[in-house]
Design a protein around this motif. Structure first.
Motif, PDB file in Angstrom:
ATOM      1  N   ALA A   7      10.099   0.264  -1.119  1.00 57.55           N
ATOM      2  CA  ALA A   7       9.667   1.424  -0.337  1.00 57.55           C
ATOM      3  C   ALA A   7      10.236   2.720  -0.898  1.00 57.55           C
ATOM      4  N   ARG A   8      11.477   2.666  -1.375  1.00 60.42           N
ATOM      5  CA  ARG A   8      12.150   3.880  -1.839  1.00 60.42           C
ATOM      6  C   ARG A   8      11.847   4.194  -3.298  1.00 60.42           C
ATOM      7  N   GLU A   9      11.940   3.186  -4.166  1.00 53.65           N
ATOM      8  CA  GLU A   9      11.768   3.390  -5.608  1.00 53.65           C
ATOM      9  C   GLU A   9      10.897   2.272  -6.184  1.00 53.65           C
ATOM     10  N   PRO A  10       9.581   2.296  -5.918  1.00 52.75           N
ATOM     11  CA  PRO A  10       8.728   1.209  -6.408  1.00 52.75           C
ATOM     12  C   PRO A  10       8.684   1.097  -7.926  1.00 52.75           C
ATOM     13  N   ARG A  11       9.054   2.144  -8.639  1.00 57.56           N
ATOM     14  CA  ARG A  11       9.089   2.052 -10.105  1.00 57.56           C
ATOM     15  C   ARG A  11      10.122   1.033 -10.571  1.00 57.56           C
ATOM     16  N   PHE A  12      11.097   0.710  -9.721  1.00 55.04           N
ATOM     17  CA  PHE A  12      12.119  -0.277 -10.063  1.00 55.04           C
ATOM     18  C   PHE A  12      11.922  -1.593  -9.300  1.00 55.04           C
ATOM     19  N   ALA A  13      10.713  -1.790  -8.804  1.00 52.05           N
ATOM     20  CA  ALA A  13      10.404  -3.032  -8.079  1.00 52.05           C
ATOM     21  C   ALA A  13       9.044  -3.574  -8.498  1.00 52.05           C
ATOM     22  N   ARG A  71       9.918   1.177 -28.011  1.00 49.44           N
ATOM     23  CA  ARG A  71      10.586   0.975 -26.727  1.00 49.44           C
ATOM     24  C   ARG A  71      10.234   2.045 -25.695  1.00 49.44           C
ATOM     25  N   TYR A  72      10.157   3.292 -26.106  1.00 47.08           N
ATOM     26  CA  TYR A  72       9.761   4.342 -25.163  1.00 47.08           C
ATOM     27  C   TYR A  72       9.349   5.577 -25.931  1.00 47.08           C
ATOM     28  N   SER A  73       8.772   6.544 -25.207  1.00 44.18           N
ATOM     29  CA  SER A  73       8.384   7.831 -25.788  1.00 44.18           C
ATOM     30  C   SER A  73       9.395   8.885 -25.372  1.00 44.18           C
ATOM     31  N   VAL A  74       9.813   9.703 -26.329  1.00 50.50           N
ATOM     32  CA  VAL A  74      10.778  10.750 -26.007  1.00 50.50           C
ATOM     33  C   VAL A  74      10.109  11.943 -25.332  1.00 50.50           C
ATOM     34  N   ASP A  75       8.778  11.999 -25.365  1.00 53.57           N
ATOM     35  CA  ASP A  75       8.053  13.140 -24.806  1.00 53.57           C
ATOM     36  C   ASP A  75       7.074  12.663 -23.740  1.00 53.57           C
ATOM     37  N   ARG A  76       6.524  13.618 -23.033  1.00 56.01           N
ATOM     38  CA  ARG A  76       5.617  13.313 -21.927  1.00 56.01           C
ATOM     39  C   ARG A  76       4.275  12.761 -22.410  1.00 56.01           C
ATOM     40  N   GLN A  77       3.842  13.144 -23.607  1.00 56.02           N
ATOM     41  CA  GLN A  77       2.504  12.811 -24.092  1.00 56.02           C
ATOM     42  C   GLN A  77       2.441  11.496 -24.869  1.00 56.02           C
ATOM     43  N   GLY A  99      -0.644  10.225 -17.923  1.00 57.21           N
ATOM     44  CA  GLY A  99      -0.338   8.850 -17.556  1.00 57.21           C
ATOM     45  C   GLY A  99       1.151   8.621 -17.440  1.00 57.21           C
ATOM     46  N   GLY A 100       1.524   7.521 -16.863  1.00 53.26           N
ATOM     47  CA  GLY A 100       2.933   7.221 -16.659  1.00 53.26           C
ATOM     48  C   GLY A 100       3.475   7.939 -15.447  1.00 53.26           C
ATOM     49  N   PHE A 101       4.778   7.860 -15.287  1.00 55.18           N
ATOM     50  CA  PHE A 101       5.422   8.391 -14.094  1.00 55.18           C
ATOM     51  C   PHE A 101       6.571   9.297 -14.502  1.00 55.18           C
ATOM     52  N   GLY A 102       6.663  10.456 -13.864  1.00 54.58           N
ATOM     53  CA  GLY A 102       7.705  11.409 -14.219  1.00 54.58           C
ATOM     54  C   GLY A 102       7.317  12.208 -15.452  1.00 54.58           C
ATOM     55  N   ALA A 159       0.827  -1.206   0.000  1.00 56.56           N
ATOM     56  CA  ALA A 159       0.000   0.000   0.000  1.00 56.56           C
ATOM     57  C   ALA A 159       0.862   1.257   0.000  1.00 56.56           C
ATOM     58  N   ALA A 160       1.963   1.214   0.745  1.00 59.29           N
ATOM     59  CA  ALA A 160       2.877   2.359   0.760  1.00 59.29           C
ATOM     60  C   ALA A 160       3.509   2.576  -0.609  1.00 59.29           C
ATOM     61  N   ALA A 161       3.793   1.482  -1.319  1.00 60.67           N
ATOM     62  CA  ALA A 161       4.345   1.611  -2.665  1.00 60.67           C
ATOM     63  C   ALA A 161       3.366   2.321  -3.583  1.00 60.67           C
ATOM     64  N   VAL A 162       2.071   2.023  -3.444  1.00 61.84           N
ATOM     65  CA  VAL A 162       1.060   2.725  -4.249  1.00 61.84           C
ATOM     66  C   VAL A 162       1.075   4.217  -3.927  1.00 61.84           C
ATOM     67  N   ASP A 163       1.190   4.563  -2.659  1.00 63.90           N
ATOM     68  CA  ASP A 163       1.226   5.980  -2.274  1.00 63.90           C
ATOM     69  C   ASP A 163       2.438   6.683  -2.875  1.00 63.90           C
ATOM     70  N   THR A 164       3.591   6.013  -2.870  1.00 62.96           N
ATOM     71  CA  THR A 164       4.782   6.612  -3.480  1.00 62.96           C
ATOM     72  C   THR A 164       4.589   6.791  -4.974  1.00 62.96           C
ATOM     73  N   LEU A 165       4.042   5.795  -5.636  1.00 61.90           N
ATOM     74  CA  LEU A 165       3.787   5.895  -7.074  1.00 61.90           C
ATOM     75  C   LEU A 165       2.813   7.023  -7.382  1.00 61.90           C
ATOM     76  N   ARG A 166       1.832   7.223  -6.523  1.00 61.66           N
ATOM     77  CA  ARG A 166       0.843   8.288  -6.750  1.00 61.66           C
ATOM     78  C   ARG A 166       1.514   9.659  -6.748  1.00 61.66           C
ATOM     79  N   ARG A 167       2.540   9.830  -5.938  1.00 60.43           N
ATOM     80  CA  ARG A 167       3.252  11.115  -5.912  1.00 60.43           C
ATOM     81  C   ARG A 167       4.090  11.323  -7.172  1.00 60.43           C
ATOM     82  N   GLN A 168       4.475  10.232  -7.844  1.00 60.77           N
ATOM     83  CA  GLN A 168       5.273  10.329  -9.064  1.00 60.77           C
ATOM     84  C   GLN A 168       4.428  10.269 -10.330  1.00 60.77           C
ATOM     85  N   PHE A 169       3.139  10.032 -10.182  1.00 60.56           N
ATOM     86  CA  PHE A 169       2.238   9.799 -11.312  1.00 60.56           C
ATOM     87  C   PHE A 169       1.935  11.099 -12.048  1.00 60.56           C
ATOM     88  N   ASP A 170       1.824  11.002 -13.368  1.00 59.43           N
ATOM     89  CA  ASP A 170       1.412  12.121 -14.211  1.00 59.43           C
ATOM     90  C   ASP A 170      -0.090  11.975 -14.460  1.00 59.43           C
TER      91      ASP A 170
END
Length: 683
Positions: free
Chosen positions: A582-588, A261-267, A206-209, A191-202
């Motif tokens: 706990a620290r970086e759930p995006r990498f877990a 593989r990835y998007s170079v932009d936020r959108q 969508g996505g993170f960062g 649950a704490a991991a979800v809270d951390t992800l919510r702070r990083q969520f766009d």
């Protein structure tokens, strides 16, 4: 000059076979030459679909001036990171430690004995020539000082690998310690991991960062599982927003299916155009699970089109799946994929071309480069029949263009991901061709890359390479095989998965003699050729790391067989990732997904009744349930050799479903709605 790369198994290495650089593969002969001639090594690491690898090759490695400077002073070694992730891991650790960042192409100067003295990524020709000149002078005038620097760097990195140094800000460290009897992550942890992800969520896109944005496949799977177990509204909102945004943007191929593989932009508008097998296998499973949870038409469409892309564009003649499609076509990034309004009119006619341009966000100024646009589909067309015609016309026209090259190398781990995704898609979407492809891939992979109880990392054209399988190969393939077993009932898939996991625990998991209550999970086998250290990765990145892949497969195996030792090992591995989660759930993400399955039981469903329609109805309910990590098998009453069916009988002559959670079982049920109600009860 001898062309040493022309017969390499790696398509990436063969791309460099005609360079004037005197490239060698990483092998005993090359390393012996460096030591005996006392020449530093220039190590270049990349992969076939890498755009900037191609740029550096054209600018520098095809250039006679650069080649002369390299050949004069260095023993040049070229490595395909997909074929040798162990070498890549060691020197990427050095690169990120020395520069604060990493990436490909990776360029390293090593001592003749392999210690790094200088590292970086892409270098334009002037910068590379300057580096080569500086190293030449330093090696000529003060080689002892260079050696001392390399020895000091290597010693610091070895301390880091042994756990004496703290992990860096990304959560990476080259050793993964787990407590032998540790408990899994708690519900509070996830649950704490979800809270951390919510702070990083766009929340808007969508996505993170911000940018660039990579598809967070395993994080999205975790969020779906968290919602399934707890009804956490924030988790499902983040997942659905991101799934929809990625599918609507230019990162998803709106014509042929599959993700870049990835998007170079936020959108999510402009992709980095390479298409990787691992991304598409993970995203296929993610969209499939989103559809299972929501019934969203967009989720089903994207899942099917991604599966179709795998079968149409990445399937090899042997029935396995190729590693990737290149980012470039004839040296131009994305050339096969982009359109202008005028091109749409030329293909479709004035009226339909203008209408398609509006639907697909193709503008006069362009969303990419040179007035060209990627294709987006921000809304569904009112006339699906018209869109189907447009899609066929544009795809036909696109196929007349030069096409990106394909890296036909077959990577065991990535094919394991594809097997699991296609097998599930085949049964959930009732598309038997997907399941048939998963079976064909598994059978071919085992015949080609599994011999003498050991896996090989790669093959090409049906011939296995020499590189040994790493932990992720064993974990991902075992996961694919246990998925196939559940769907097909073919026992040999379960047996082979058990062999792989037993071997993996012998090869990659060791006990520290000074700390008998602790184990270490490495990516490479104990008997692998020595590098500066045995590399490991304890964080999920674009794909599950070796430790999390093994944890997931061990948990599923334990649920299917009742093997409590496998469950204990899986729990210990996941517990070891708690700090990172706990620290970086995006990498877990995969660690957290496995943790959710542990918290949910996982549920075990055994359906008895052979191949009756009543049994099929019960099995369908089980397979469409979203409980994290649920396992389901079907067969005859008390079928021998299938642990979950042991002592399971018909109920008053009727097909029945037996449900257990954490080895605690419910009374059998005979009706689909009864089974659905039983499975809906949260722990």
């Amino acid at each position: 000059m001898v062309n040493r790369l022309q017969h390499s198994l790696s398509p990436y290495l063969r791309q460099h076979a005609d360079n004037p650089v005197d490239w060698r593969e990483w092998d005993d002969d090359a390393l012996a030459l460096a030591r005996e001639s006392d020449r530093p090594i220039l190590l270049s690491v990349g992969y076939a679909a890498c755009h900037w690898c191609h740029v550096m090759a054209h600018e520098s490695f095809e250039d006679d001036e650069v080649a002369a400077a390299i050949n004069e002073t260095f023993v040049p070694i070229k490595v395909d990171r997909e074929e040798r992730p162990d070498i890549d891991a060691v020197y990427m650790t050095a690169t990120t430690a020395m520069n604060g960042h990493g990436g490909w192409p990776m360029t390293c100067v090593l001592l003749p004995s392999g210690e790094p003295v200088w590292t970086d990524t892409y270098l334009p020709k002037p910068a590379l020539l300057n580096l080569l000149g500086q190293v030449r002078e330093l090696w000529r005038d003060n080689a002892d000082a260079v050696r001392q620097q390399g020895f000091q760097i290597a010693e610091a990195l070895r301390r880091h690998a042994s756990g004496d140094a703290a992990p860096d800000s990304s959560g990476q460290r080259p050793a993964f310690d787990i407590a032998a009897g540790a408990a899994p992550m708690t519900a509070q942890d996830t649950a704490a991991a979800v809270d951390t992800l919510r702070r990083q969520f766009d929340p808007d896109e969508g996505g993170f960062g911000t940018a660039p944005k990579f598809p967070p496949s395993m994080v999205l799977e975790f969020l779906l599982r968290q919602h399934a177990r707890t009804a956490n509204a924030a988790a499902i909102t983040m997942a659905e927003t991101t799934f929809a945004a990625m599918a609507r943007g230019g990162m998803f191929d709106q014509l042929a299916g599959g993700f870049a593989r990835y998007s170079v932009d936020r959108q999510w508008v402009v992709p980095h155009f390479e298409k990787m097998l691992y991304d598409n296998a993970l995203l296929l499973r993610g969209y499939l699970h989103w559809w299972r949870a929501s019934g969203a038409p967009l989720a089903r469409r994207v899942a099917e089109q991604t599966a179709d892309f795998l079968l149409a564009d990445l399937r090899t003649a042997q029935g396995m799946f190729a590693a990737s499609l290149d980012a470039d076509t004839d040296g131009v990034e994305g050339a096969s994929y982009v359109f202008s309004p005028a091109q749409l009119v030329e293909i479709l006619g004035e009226r339909d071309g203008a209408r398609a341009a509006e639907l697909l966000s193709v503008t006069e100024s362009g969303t990419f480069e040179h007035g060209l646009s990627t294709l987006q589909r921000r809304a569904d067309p009112a006339d699906e029949a018209w869109w189907g015609w447009v899609r066929r016309q544009l795809l036909s026209a696109r196929r007349q263009r030069p096409q990106p090259a394909r890296d036909d190398k077959v990577v065991t781990a990535w094919n394991g991901l594809a097997i699991a995704a296609l097998a599930e898609a085949g049964t959930l979407l009732e598309r038997p061709e997907y399941l048939a492809a998963a079976k064909e891939c598994a059978d071919a992979l085992l015949a080609t890359q599994y011999s003498g109880g050991r896996l090989r990392r790669v093959s090409l054209d049906g011939a296995a390479g020499s590189a040994a399988g790493v932990a992720e190969d064993y974990g991902n393939l075992a996961d694919g095989l246990v998925t196939l077993f559940q769907i097909t009932g073919e026992r040999h898939y379960l047996d082979t998965a058990g062999e792989l996991l037993e071997t993996a625990r012998e090869l990659f998991v060791s006990t520290d003699p000074d700390r008998p209550d602790q184990m270490t999970v490495h990516d490479t086998a104990a008997d692998s050729p020595p590098l500066l250290w045995r590399p490991s990765t304890d964080a999920d990145n674009a794909e599950p790391c070796g430790a999390s892949a093994l944890a997931g497969a061990l948990l599923t195996w334990s649920a299917l067989t009742g093997d409590t030792d496998a469950r204990t090992a899986a729990e210990a591995i996941v517990r070891g990732a708690a700090t990172l989660a706990a620290r970086e759930p995006r990498f877990a993400g995969h660690f957290l997904s496995v943790a959710e399955a542990m918290l949910a039981g996982p549920l075990q469903v055994a359906v008895v009744g052979a191949e009756s329609q009543a049994a099929a109805a019960l099995l369908k309910v089980a397979r469409h349930n979203t409980s994290p990590g649920l396992v389901a098998v079907a067969g005859r009453p008390d079928e021998p050799g299938v642990p979950l069916l042991a002592e399971r009988s018909l109920v008053h002559g009727r097909a029945a479903a037996y449900v257990c959670r954490g080895f605690v079982c419910q009374a059998p049920v005979t009706e689909p709605d009864q089974l659905a109600a039983t499975l809906a009860r949260r722990p």
